[in-house]
Design an enzyme around this catalytic site. Structure first.
Site, PDB file in Angstrom:
ATOM      1  N   LYS A 198      -3.627   3.459  -2.397  1.00 47.07           N
ATOM      2  CA  LYS A 198      -4.803   4.306  -2.561  1.00 47.07           C
ATOM      3  C   LYS A 198      -4.529   5.635  -1.885  1.00 47.07           C
ATOM      4  O   LYS A 198      -4.092   5.694  -0.745  1.00 47.07           O
ATOM      5  CB  LYS A 198      -6.037   3.658  -1.924  1.00 47.07           C
ATOM      6  CG  LYS A 198      -6.452   2.329  -2.533  1.00 47.07           C
ATOM      7  CD  LYS A 198      -7.693   1.803  -1.831  1.00 47.07           C
ATOM      8  CE  LYS A 198      -8.167   0.502  -2.457  1.00 47.07           C
ATOM      9  NZ  LYS A 198      -7.223  -0.608  -2.252  1.00 47.07           N
ATOM     10  N   MET A 207      -8.438   8.452   9.387  1.00 51.71           N
ATOM     11  CA  MET A 207      -8.785   8.969   8.052  1.00 51.71           C
ATOM     12  C   MET A 207      -9.755  10.136   8.128  1.00 51.71           C
ATOM     13  O   MET A 207     -10.698  10.231   7.343  1.00 51.71           O
ATOM     14  CB  MET A 207      -9.371   7.841   7.185  1.00 51.71           C
ATOM     15  CG  MET A 207      -8.447   6.646   7.031  1.00 51.71           C
ATOM     16  SD  MET A 207      -9.248   5.186   6.316  1.00 51.71           S
ATOM     17  CE  MET A 207     -10.280   4.649   7.710  1.00 51.71           C
ATOM     18  N   ASP A 232       0.811  -1.209   0.000  1.00 50.59           N
ATOM     19  CA  ASP A 232       0.000   0.000   0.000  1.00 50.59           C
ATOM     20  C   ASP A 232       0.850   1.266   0.000  1.00 50.59           C
ATOM     21  O   ASP A 232       2.056   1.238   0.244  1.00 50.59           O
ATOM     22  CB  ASP A 232      -0.907   0.018   1.231  1.00 50.59           C
ATOM     23  CG  ASP A 232      -2.128  -0.868   1.079  1.00 50.59           C
ATOM     24  OD1 ASP A 232      -2.414  -1.276  -0.053  1.00 50.59           O
ATOM     25  OD2 ASP A 232      -2.786  -1.146   2.091  1.00 50.59           O
TER      26      ASP A 232
END
Length: 300
Positions: free
Chosen positions: A102, A215, A80
């Site tokens: 991402k 997040m 990632d």
């Protein structure tokens, strides 16, 4: 699986410390020359299997021994965006690498394609490490990847990592659960905020627990407003920590009322963790917290 003997555990720890010492020296060997010794074939990375491995918060020294061993043995690593460069440096040069990171608001590789990639590599007989930032089971979409592997009858093993909440609290020198401050700890995704949903602010606005939002950097103002409207006082402590445990770590400490303006004047990069609760008060008295660049506002 039989328990490891005390001598074997000590041998592993000593070998790992020697490996780190070599990696930190100016004359460090290439990653492929580093190895964690095994006894009797214990723990070999198996072909046709996928290992969902937590890369932790970015500091290579916070990896588990199992994670390091698998990185050195795997045929392929699927990783990632949040995996630190120091962690990636442990992967031998001959190992196949597949970046599927991402970024916020942009999925460079759709989730179903990530699952298909892991299945294809495993079905070719390769041992595959799926390297995920933090802990794969904490907001890491591990469930979807396990489902994809199970549907293809590909065996999977989960290797936990140090999640961002633990790393941030340790670097700032505070406990997430302190007997005098918090009897509960809750990890919350800010996904609902980003999708214009409505979190249950009333259930979150408690003085006897620590909240950790993942997040949520782009929704700090909404989080502060929601908690204040649900009953937490304006002066309730909040802390933002970006790139926890890494050399680029930055932090802001303030109150629910002051934090939106503080963040506007002192922007932080992503990934950023948000900690809300009276335990944040301890940053001001923590030796670890004092050693870090903290922009502090008045706390309770």
């Amino acid at each position: 699986m039989r328990a490891l003997s005390r001598p074997l555990i000590l041998n592993w720890l000593n070998a790992f410390m020697r490996m780190l010492a070599r990696g930190c020296s100016s004359s460090a060997r290439p990653a492929e020359e580093l190895h964690v010794p095994l006894r009797g074939g214990l723990g070999q990375c198996r072909g046709g299997q996928v290992y969902l491995v937590g890369a932790g918060s970015g500091d290579a020294e916070l990896l588990t021994l199992k994670a390091v061993r698998l990185l050195m043995q795997a045929d392929a690593v699927v990783y990632d965006r949040l995996v630190g460069d120091d962690v990636l440096a442990l992967i031998p040069h001959h190992t196949e690498r597949y970046y599927v990171g991402k970024a916020r608001g942009h999925h460079s590789v759709p989730q179903d394609e990530i699952g298909a990639l892991m299945v294809a590599l495993a079905q070719q007989g390769k041992s595959v490490v799926r390297l995920k930032g933090g802990d794969p089971a904490v907001f890491g979409r591990m469930g979807e990847e396990l489902d994809a592997l199970a549907a293809a009858q590909v065996p999977a093993t989960i290797v936990p990592g140090i999640t961002a909440a633990s790393a941030a609290a340790a670097c700032m020198g505070i406990p997430l659960t302190d007997r005098g401050h918090a009897q509960q700890l809750r990890f919350v995704t800010a996904q609902l905020c980003r999708e214009e949903g409505t979190p249950d602010w009333a259930s979150l606005a408690r003085k006897d627990e620590t909240l950790v939002f993942y997040m949520g950097l782009s929704k700090v103002a909404a989080i502060c407003q929601g908690l204040r409207q649900a009953g937490l006082p304006d002066e309730w402590p909040i802390m933002l920590v970006a790139n926890a445990s890494q050399p680029s770590q930055q932090s802001l400490v303030g109150s629910l009322a002051s934090m939106p303006d503080m963040l506007a004047k002192n922007p932080l990069p992503s990934p950023c963790l948000i900690v809300v609760g009276s335990v944040v008060q301890r940053v001001a008295t923590s030796p670890a917290g004092k050693s870090i660049d903290v922009c502090a506002a008045s706390l309770l």
